[in-house]
Write a protein that holds these residues in place. Structure first.
Motif, PDB file in Angstrom:
ATOM      1  N   PRO A 211       0.825  -1.211   0.000  1.00 57.19           N
ATOM      2  CA  PRO A 211       0.000   0.000   0.000  1.00 57.19           C
ATOM      3  C   PRO A 211       0.856   1.256   0.000  1.00 57.19           C
ATOM      4  O   PRO A 211       1.851   1.349   0.716  1.00 57.19           O
ATOM      5  N   VAL A 212       0.466   2.214  -0.826  1.00 51.75           N
ATOM      6  CA  VAL A 212       1.215   3.453  -0.984  1.00 51.75           C
ATOM      7  C   VAL A 212       0.233   4.616  -0.945  1.00 51.75           C
ATOM      8  O   VAL A 212      -0.823   4.567  -1.592  1.00 51.75           O
ATOM      9  N   ILE A 213       0.557   5.640  -0.186  1.00 53.56           N
ATOM     10  CA  ILE A 213      -0.258   6.854  -0.151  1.00 53.56           C
ATOM     11  C   ILE A 213       0.251   7.789  -1.237  1.00 53.56           C
ATOM     12  O   ILE A 213       1.370   8.301  -1.156  1.00 53.56           O
ATOM     13  N   LYS A 256      13.335  -2.137   9.668  1.00 49.51           N
ATOM     14  CA  LYS A 256      13.744  -0.851   9.103  1.00 49.51           C
ATOM     15  C   LYS A 256      12.635  -0.217   8.282  1.00 49.51           C
ATOM     16  O   LYS A 256      12.453   1.015   8.296  1.00 49.51           O
ATOM     17  N   PHE A 257      11.848  -1.050   7.555  1.00 54.33           N
ATOM     18  CA  PHE A 257      10.839  -0.522   6.648  1.00 54.33           C
ATOM     19  C   PHE A 257       9.440  -0.525   7.246  1.00 54.33           C
ATOM     20  O   PHE A 257       8.580   0.242   6.807  1.00 54.33           O
ATOM     21  N   GLU A 258       9.183  -1.388   8.240  1.00 58.10           N
ATOM     22  CA  GLU A 258       7.831  -1.509   8.776  1.00 58.10           C
ATOM     23  C   GLU A 258       7.323  -0.202   9.377  1.00 58.10           C
ATOM     24  O   GLU A 258       6.122   0.078   9.322  1.00 58.10           O
ATOM     25  N   LYS A 259       8.213   0.580   9.950  1.00 58.06           N
ATOM     26  CA  LYS A 259       7.775   1.815  10.606  1.00 58.06           C
ATOM     27  C   LYS A 259       7.289   2.856   9.606  1.00 58.06           C
ATOM     28  O   LYS A 259       6.673   3.846  10.010  1.00 58.06           O
ATOM     29  N   PHE A 260       7.546   2.655   8.300  1.00 55.41           N
ATOM     30  CA  PHE A 260       7.094   3.611   7.287  1.00 55.41           C
ATOM     31  C   PHE A 260       5.844   3.128   6.549  1.00 55.41           C
ATOM     32  O   PHE A 260       5.314   3.860   5.714  1.00 55.41           O
ATOM     33  N   ILE A 261       5.380   1.917   6.843  1.00 54.94           N
ATOM     34  CA  ILE A 261       4.232   1.342   6.143  1.00 54.94           C
ATOM     35  C   ILE A 261       2.943   1.939   6.695  1.00 54.94           C
ATOM     36  O   ILE A 261       2.772   2.004   7.908  1.00 54.94           O
ATOM     37  N   PRO A 262       1.990   2.337   5.832  1.00 55.09           N
ATOM     38  CA  PRO A 262       2.087   2.435   4.368  1.00 55.09           C
ATOM     39  C   PRO A 262       2.941   3.636   3.950  1.00 55.09           C
ATOM     40  O   PRO A 262       2.897   4.680   4.595  1.00 55.09           O
ATOM     41  N   ASP A 298       8.243   9.388   2.189  1.00 53.51           N
ATOM     42  CA  ASP A 298       8.896   8.086   2.396  1.00 53.51           C
ATOM     43  C   ASP A 298       9.420   7.487   1.097  1.00 53.51           C
ATOM     44  O   ASP A 298       9.672   6.274   1.026  1.00 53.51           O
ATOM     45  N   PHE A 299       9.592   8.292   0.070  1.00 50.96           N
ATOM     46  CA  PHE A 299       9.981   7.773  -1.243  1.00 50.96           C
ATOM     47  C   PHE A 299      11.303   7.003  -1.182  1.00 50.96           C
ATOM     48  O   PHE A 299      11.429   5.918  -1.750  1.00 50.96           O
TER      49      PHE A 299
END
Length: 416
Positions: A211-213, A256-262, A298-299
């Motif tokens: 998922p991406v905003i 590392k990446f979970e904290k930026f999801i979505p 978050d790109f």
């Protein structure tokens, strides 16, 4: 800038003939097929002279560079969320052109548009196929928007399955399966819509969905944080399994990446000069939003996950998780026609035994961990109870001693 060549790869409608299935997890892809057979006991030997076996990984890398890598990316979401611009920004090349939004009355159904590009960088060739889905969410009746996407995904699985069964194509299978699906959410700040929940629920078990905003600069940092929390609650409430949280085999970079999801992203084909360096940005009257500034969106984190750290994992997970169940479902469906029992069909999957052994091992490890935890809890409670009883006993002894002293004092007074 990488060298880009264009290859026309539009699908035929006749290819949309697959049925829907649900995928499952499987064994890690990097495990060789020979490891499924137990090896005999080995004897450790000390080398008297170097053999340079440490060069084997380098040999494998050199050999892998001879053939191009293949990565297939699908993008879906409402029109006007900057999907085409984002793809250009993601791969730092003018891949997608924005043809302009179609008029609502002219849109009949979702149009599947795959295009393949050849990217070169440091002697590595990547055949990148971007599958766009214009028209999604533009019609009043959105139930039919899911069918062309599902048919295309299943059609690619079916092509791969037929190639596996063919003696002529088995050695050189063209992989057109979707390895990742970027689903763009509008920056509403109000959680997932019914359309989003329905789409994510249907496809999260068919493909690695992320998922991406879109157009994340439409939200303030506070609004973006609250929107992400609302989305995560909706994902958990509806048991929607997204990548990399639920499907990734490579868990090293998960935290590392979970904290930026979505991921909240911004795309731009324009540049500005900042401190003498050209950077991608969207310019407004009040300032500029820098695409590669992690303080703005978050790109950079999404790009790092998709390309630098998890691209091969996305390919492996597609093969071992989603395609594996599609293949099993197809084989199970054939059992009714050829009369073969399901127990025999299960053995047709060369990874079935290993998967069951891994599942048993995980279950045994979890059981041992729980038993040890229960034992430690029991010991701790026993010790606490013993300490409590010991304290009570000492208190009673002190009280008894005090009473005996008082009795002795009263006896001495009476004797006087």
């Amino acid at each position: 800038m990488p060298l880009v060549s264009f290859i026309d790869n539009r699908p035929n409608k006749a290819d949309y003939n697959s049925s829907l299935t649900l995928p499952h997890r499987n064994m890690p892809f990097n495990m060789a097929a020979d490891s499924l057979i137990p090896l005999p006991k080995s004897v450790n030997v000390s080398l008297k002279a170097p053999l340079n076996i440490g060069e084997l990984p380098a040999q494998k890398v050199r050999r892998s560079k001879r053939r191009p890598y293949v990565f297939n990316l699908m993008v879906a979401g409402d029109s006007g969320l900057g999907k085409s611009t984002f793809i250009n920004t993601l791969f730092n090349a003018p891949l997608r052109e924005n043809p302009g939004a179609k008029h609502l009355a002219s849109v009949q159904t979702v149009d599947i548009q795959p295009t393949t590009y050849e990217l070169f960088e440091e002697n590595v060739t990547l055949h990148l196929t971007v599958v766009d889905t214009p028209g999604f969410g533009d019609t009043l009746n959105r139930d039919a928007d899911f069918n062309p996407i599902a048919q295309y995904i299943d059609a690619q699985y079916d092509k791969y399955l037929k190639a596996e069964r063919s003696d002529e194509k088995r050695g050189n299978i063209l992989d057109s399966r979707i390895h990742a699906l970027l689903y763009f959410l509008p920056p509403t700040g109000n959680g997932l819509r019914d359309l989003d929940i329905e789409f994510l629920s249907r496809f999260c078990t068919k493909v690695n969905i992320i998922p991406v905003i879109g157009k994340g600069d439409g939200l303030s940092p506070e609004e973006s944080a609250m929107y992400k929390k609302a989305i995560l609650k909706d994902l958990a409430r509806n048991d929607i399994r997204t990548y990399p949280t639920h499907h990734a085999e490579d868990r090293d970079h998960l935290a590392k990446f979970e904290k930026f999801i979505p991921f909240s992203v911004v795309g731009s084909d324009d540049y500005i000069v900042k401190n003498g360096v050209k950077v991608r940005a969207r310019v407004y009257r009040w300032g500029a939003v820098e695409v590669e500034n992690e303080q703005h969106c978050d790109f950079v984190h999404l790009r790092e996950m998709l390309i630098r750290t998890n691209m091969q994992d996305l390919i492996d997970t597609t093969h071992l998780v989603h395609y594996s169940l599609y293949r099993s479902g197809k084989m199970g469906g054939e059992s009714s026609s050829n009369g073969r029992p399901a127990s025999v069909l299960a053995c047709d999957d060369d990874m079935y035994d290993n998967q069951m052994q891994n599942a048993k091992k995980v279950a045994m490890d979890e059981m041992k961990m729980k038993e040890e935890q229960m034992r430690q809890n029991f010991i701790s409670r026993v010790r606490d109870k013993e300490a409590e009883l010991r304290a009570r006993e000492e208190a009673l002894n002190a009280k008894r001693k005090q009473m005996m002293d008082e009795i002795d004092a009263m006896r001495r007074q009476l004797e006087m």
